[in-house]
Every structure is written in C-alpha cells, then in structure tokens.
Design a protein around this motif. Structure first.
Motif, short mmCIF file in Angstrom:
data_model
loop_
_atom_site.label_atom_id
_atom_site.label_comp_id
_atom_site.label_asym_id
_atom_site.label_seq_id
_atom_site.Cartn_x
_atom_site.Cartn_y
_atom_site.Cartn_z
N GLY A 87 0.90 6.71 -3.53
CA GLY A 87 1.26 5.84 -4.65
C GLY A 87 0.96 6.51 -5.98
N MET A 88 -0.20 7.17 -6.08
CA MET A 88 -0.55 7.84 -7.33
C MET A 88 0.41 8.97 -7.66
N ILE A 91 3.35 7.29 -9.24
CA ILE A 91 3.05 6.85 -10.61
C ILE A 91 2.99 8.07 -11.55
N GLU A 155 1.78 -4.33 -14.10
CA GLU A 155 1.37 -4.58 -12.73
C GLU A 155 1.13 -6.08 -12.63
N PHE A 187 1.07 -5.07 -5.01
CA PHE A 187 0.39 -6.28 -4.58
C PHE A 187 1.37 -7.35 -4.11
N SER A 206 2.68 1.69 -4.02
CA SER A 206 1.84 2.44 -3.11
C SER A 206 2.23 1.91 -1.74
N THR A 208 1.25 2.93 0.93
CA THR A 208 0.01 2.97 1.70
C THR A 208 -0.48 1.56 2.06
N GLY A 219 1.56 6.93 1.17
CA GLY A 219 2.92 7.14 0.68
C GLY A 219 3.15 6.38 -0.60
N LEU A 337 -6.20 -2.00 1.13
CA LEU A 337 -5.72 -3.39 1.17
C LEU A 337 -4.33 -3.39 1.80
#
Ligand SMILES: *Cc1c(COP(=O)(O)O)cnc(C)c1O
Length: 395
Positions: A87-88, A91, A155, A187, A206, A208, A219, A337
């Motif tokens: 995810g990072m 971004i 976000e 989220f 993300s 993930t 990912g 999460l």
C-alpha cells in the motif's frame, strides 16, 4: 445500452478471472516468470511498442498481476488500475508521480502513519509543501485549497479514530481549485464506498488489508482514469515497486470472498460498538455506524456499510490497555487489520508506530486507545471474549 451493471459480489468473484474454455485452468495461474519469450522478432517489437497486448518483463507487466488489477478496477468502477508491492508503494508512487518542487498538497492530520511520514519528512525534502488540516474541519480544508493546491489527499474513515470526511463536498471544492483528488479507500473497501462515484480522481488501497483479507500477502493498487493511471504505471515501471505474482494470486483468491467478509464485518463491528458503548470500563467508542458518532450522517450518505474496524479508549488509559489486550483469546495482537481473524492493538505499535508519543498526542490519538479489527468469527463469541477481558478493569 441498458446492460445491468454486475453486483459487487459477482464482480468480487468473476472480474479479472479467465474464461474456462478448451481445457484452460479455471483459476488464474501464478505466472512465476520474470520474462516472456518471443521467437518472432516483429511480434516481440509490437508488444514492446505496446501496439499488441503481451508481456515482456514482470517489473512492467505480468498476467497474474494484471488479473488482480482488473478485479479491483471493476469493483471501484474505474477505467484503469495499476498494482504495487505494498500500500505504501502505491501511495508513494502516486505522490511522486503527480507532484513537483513548488507544489502544495493539502491533507488531514489523521491519515495513515506511513502516509503522514511522507508528508512531514520526505515530500518537504523535494520542495513540496504538505499542509495537514484538522481532519473533520471541512472549512479549514477548503480554505487551504483556495491558497493553492496541486493534490488533495483524503482518507475516510480514518485510522485509528474512525473520523469521517465528506468526500463529495471536498472533491468538488478541490476541483474548483484545479487539484487532483486522491482517496485512500483501504478502511471502507469498494464494497462499502466508491470514492470515484463521489468525485475523487484516484482511489488507493493497501490490498494487504481487507482486499486480500487473509493477512498473508502485501500489496497495493491505484485506480482511476486511464491517462492518470498510465503516468503512475510508467513511474512504477522505472522505480520497480512491482507486485509479485504469488502475492497477486493470494490477493485475487482472497478477494473472491470480499463481499461476504465485509458484510459480516460491517454487521459484527456495529454490534460490538453498541455493546462496548454501555461498558463501564470503556471511556469512548469510535465507530461511524453509531448514531452518536459526529460523522454518522455523512458516513450513512456515502457508505453502504460502516466497515470492520472500530476503536475504543479505556477509562484506565494505557495501564488498563496493558492488562486488557493480553487477556483477549480471540484476537491476534498485531499491527494489521482487515483479516478473517480479529486483530487488536494500540496505535503506538500499529497504525502510528512510525510516530513519537508527542506526534500521536498532536494528532488527537488517546494513549489508552485500542484499535479492534473485527474478523469473521461469530459475533457472540467476540463479545464474550471482550466481556471476559474487560472484567475487573477499572472504570
Ligand atoms: C496499512 C495501510 C496502508 C499501508 O499499506 P501497506 O500495504 O502496509 O504498505 C495505507 N493506508 C491505510 C489506511 C492502511 O491501513
């Protein structure tokens, strides 16, 4: 014309998947190959120039990764999508593709810890100014947009205090100022919220977390209009933040049950948030599905469900958290999460591990906070587990 758009459940299962004809595998193969061979030089060159579909080298494109991109693209209702190793990476690549020295970014104080680090530590080194506004102060954000902005980064709901931002309102204000609007939808998931339909230009995940859903692969992905995604893809080809085919396969497999998992997680999170609200050891519960949540009406208008993550602060602060967390039997205590298992942890070791206690305080994150990502277990068992872990914790 008039063709019915598939439901999100159907898309979760079928989008990006191959057609099973002529003995072809019904499941997407893991194409664990760095390069793709050609005997015909002209065909190789046509693929290289992009006039014919095909693959050359897996840092650029790979069939398994492409299937994953297609599934997320369909679910977000986007023209195009491009995937990353985390995810990072998604971004960072988006920000470094779209921003240049002298540009100004407007965002919020509650963005993901790693994203905040990009804003506060890395972008300024390249002469890019990031202004972080109070997350729910829409007027302040609009004021900063008017002072000049290349990119608005949002976000919603936020991590870990579940604040809600009016995406449609801010996307429209940002467009009046000529800014590109980027929304991290990790989220909410595309099952609960589709930022592109609310006016955003790009949506990031993300993968993930909820998309993969099984906490076994990292990912990331960016979705949006073809031209913008192509620019970001081009930067990714060169800096090399590619998604691995094995991870792409795990994410694809996880996504087939995305709609079922998220439906259960929405339902259970709401029941748990309501139950915690009445508990004497709990000071405050943060969940946008609660009618008492300050962002509830915005959330109800822009989301189909309120998501699988909630957080709550204990009256006994960090000392109570240290007693409570180890007592949980049905939760991993971990920095993750969105998985099938329930996961709990304090922001100091999870979402905001990159930040100092002073930075967390400045962001309004209570030290006695617990982030609780609801899994797909039976909700009665989760409530029972919370009840036993909270027993005797000082009110
Ligand atoms: C986890 C997370 C990220 C970062 O994703 P990675 O896959 O860990 O790099 C970004 N945004 C949000 C909201 C997250 O929860």
């Amino acid at each position: 014309m008039g063709e019915r758009r598939q439901g999100r459940g159907t898309m979760s299962v079928w989008a990006g998947e191959g057609r099973s004809s002529g003995g072809a595998p019904t499941q997407i193969p893991i194409v664990q190959s760095v390069s793709f061979g050609y005997d015909d030089m002209d065909a190789w060159m046509r693929v290289g120039r992009g006039v014919e579909p095909g693959h050359i080298y897996s840092r650029n494109t790979n069939p398994t990764v492409e299937a994953f991109e297609e599934k997320v693209r369909a679910l977000e209702g986007a023209e195009a999508a491009t995937a990353f190793g985390s995810g990072m990476a998604a971004i960072s690549n988006t920000l470094f593709t779209l921003l240049s020295p002298g540009d100004r970014v407007v965002s919020v104080k509650d963005s993901y810890g790693g994203t905040s680090k990009l804003f506060m530590e890395f972008l300024p080194r390249f002469g890019i100014e990031a202004v972080l506004c109070d997350t729910t102060d829409h007027a302040m954000i609009e004021g900063e947009l008017k002072r000049g902005c290349r990119l608005l980064y949002l976000e919603s709901p936020t991590n870990p205090t579940l604040k809600v931002i009016d995406i449609a309102r801010l996307a429209s204000s940002a467009h009046e100022c000529g800014a590109v609007v980027v929304v991290d939808n990790t989220f909410a998931t595309p099952i609960n919220q589709r930022p592109l339909e609310l006016g955003a230009d790009l949506v990031i995940h993300s993968a993930t977390k909820f998309l993969g859903g099984h906490a076994d692969a990292l990912g990331g992905v960016v979705c949006g209009p073809r031209a913008l995604v192509k620019e970001i893809f081009h930067f990714r080809e060169i800096n090399g933040a590619a998604l691995d085919p094995m991870a792409a396969y795990l994410l694809l497999r996880g996504m087939k049950t995305l709609h079922l998992r998220v439906a259960r997680q929405n339902e259970s999170a709401l029941a748990i948030a309501r139950w915690l609200t009445g508990h004497r050891a709990v000071r405050e519960v943060f969940y946008p599905g609660l009618e008492t949540h300050p962002g509830h009406s915005i959330a109800a208008s822009q989301m189909k469900g309120f998501g699988g993550v909630l957080s709550f602060s204990l009256a006994g602060d960090i000392e109570a958290v240290k007693v409570f967390l180890p007592r949980l039997k049905l939760a991993h205590r971990a920095a993750n999460l969105g998985a099938v298992e329930t996961i709990a942890g304090p922001p100091a070791t999870t979402s905001h591990v990159e930040c100092t206690p002073e930075e967390r305080f400045a962001m309004g994150i209570p030290e006695g906070l617990v982030r609780y990502s609801v899994g797909i277990e039976d909700v009665e068992d989760l409530i029972g587990d919370l009840a036993q872990a909270l027993e005797g914790i000082p009110a």
